[in-house]
Design an enzyme around this catalytic site. Structure first.
Site, PDB file in Angstrom:
ATOM      1  CD  GLU A 136     -41.560 -17.593 -49.759  1.00 54.15           C
ATOM      2  OE1 GLU A 136     -40.370 -17.486 -49.650  1.00 54.15           O
ATOM      3  OE2 GLU A 136     -42.720 -18.087 -49.207  1.00 54.15           O
ATOM      4  CG  ASP A 143     -52.721 -12.346 -46.163  1.00 57.47           C
ATOM      5  OD1 ASP A 143     -51.880 -13.021 -46.330  1.00 57.47           O
ATOM      6  OD2 ASP A 143     -53.699 -12.168 -45.556  1.00 57.47           O
TER       7      ASP A 143
END
Length: 310
Positions: free
Chosen positions: A231, A205
């Site tokens: 991602e 995160d």
């Protein structure tokens, strides 16, 4: 950008010299469940200066009034704080206006949290803005940035950026416009993301938030940034020529490479791969995105940390 610590009490004295809160106003805000912060209207750094926080502020952030009175609200900004939103807030305040924003802040323990931030100017007897009051309420990621549970606002739950559907809808609008030949779509991916963040979820995160923050700080005002999933991120670049798009993508790649991202385990160096595709007259959205995706895969196969045009 973070707040500078108090060294000699100067900021505290400046704050205490300002007009205090009216007793009836203070009684009301002391009892509120949502956070209230009152600052002066000195916007040049290191200002603005916090004059008052209510008890709910301490419950949300972990900071006591003694720790923040006389300091700037910038002390709440962390690696995931969106600098585009910060600049939008600053611009509104300099015009003497308020507004509503969604923002990720950072508590005293370093933990990030989302808030809905409402700021209003407080005017003195002559009509001049001399204070601002900010009301904050929690805006949890699992609410998807919605005031009504289950509502879809087109935002990524973690980063607050436009989600895949919203970003690609923006790209589609540009494709259908007159400037399709000067539209570039960039497909970005954090290299070796799984290996970098295998230790714990909070690492992933933090990397995603820091990555989004660096990208946001280095884009043109006209560009659109969104999270495509995992991602992977996408950028819509309207009104740009191929050479300019290549130069911008290289600047983004170098910025990521040069700025370690703050994580719970300390600064983490990251690199990214970028695939570019310039719009073509009559091309569909799927074709444009597919070419960028293929260019991204070519960049990965070549070792990553590079820009490839498709």
């Amino acid at each position: 950008m973070t707040d500078r610590p108090i060294a000699d009490g100067t900021l505290r004295r400046r704050a205490s010299s300002r007009r205090g809160l009216a007793p009836d106003f203070r009684a009301i805000v002391d009892s509120l469940q949502h956070t209230v912060v009152v600052t002066d209207a000195v916007l040049d750094p290191p200002g603005p200066t916090i004059l008052y926080v209510n008890p709910a502020f301490t419950r949300m952030t972990g900071y006591t009034p003694d720790e923040v009175i006389g300091r700037s609200p910038r002390l709440l900004q962390g690696p995931g704080t969106d600098q585009i939103t910060i600049r939008s807030i600053g611009a509104a305040l300099r015009r003497g206006e308020g507004g509503i924003w969604k923002l990720m802040n950072q508590g005293r323990d370093g933990a990030p949290y989302w808030v809905e931030l409402r700021i209003a100017p407080l005017r003195g007897a002559e009509g001049r803005v001399d204070q601002f009051v900010a009301f904050q309420r929690p805006s949890h990621p699992d609410m998807e940035w919605a005031d009504v549970a289950g509502a879809d606002t087109g935002r990524d739950a973690l980063t607050g950026l436009p989600d895949r559907r919203t970003l690609l809808a923006e790209v589609q609008r540009h494709l259908q416009g007159r400037g399709a030949g000067q539209l570039c779509f960039a497909y970005l991916s954090i290299d070796h993301f799984a290996a970098l963040t295998a230790a714990e979820t909070s690492m992933g995160d933090a990397v995603l938030l820091g990555f989004a923050d660096i990208l946001s700080a280095n884009l043109r005002r006209s560009d659109g940034l969104g999270r495509l999933g995992g991602e992977e991120f996408g950028i819509s670049m309207p009104g740009i020529r191929p050479a300019e798009a290549q130069a911008l993508a290289e600047r983004l790649r170098r910025s990521i490479e040069a700025q370690p991202i703050a994580t719970p385990a300390g600064p983490l160096a990251t690199v990214c791969s970028i695939g570019l595709s310039m719009g073509r007259p009559g091309e569909t959205l799927a074709e444009l995105v597919e070419r960028a995706d293929s260019a991204l895969e070519a960049a990965r196969r070549a070792g990553g940390n590079r820009v490839v045009s498709g």
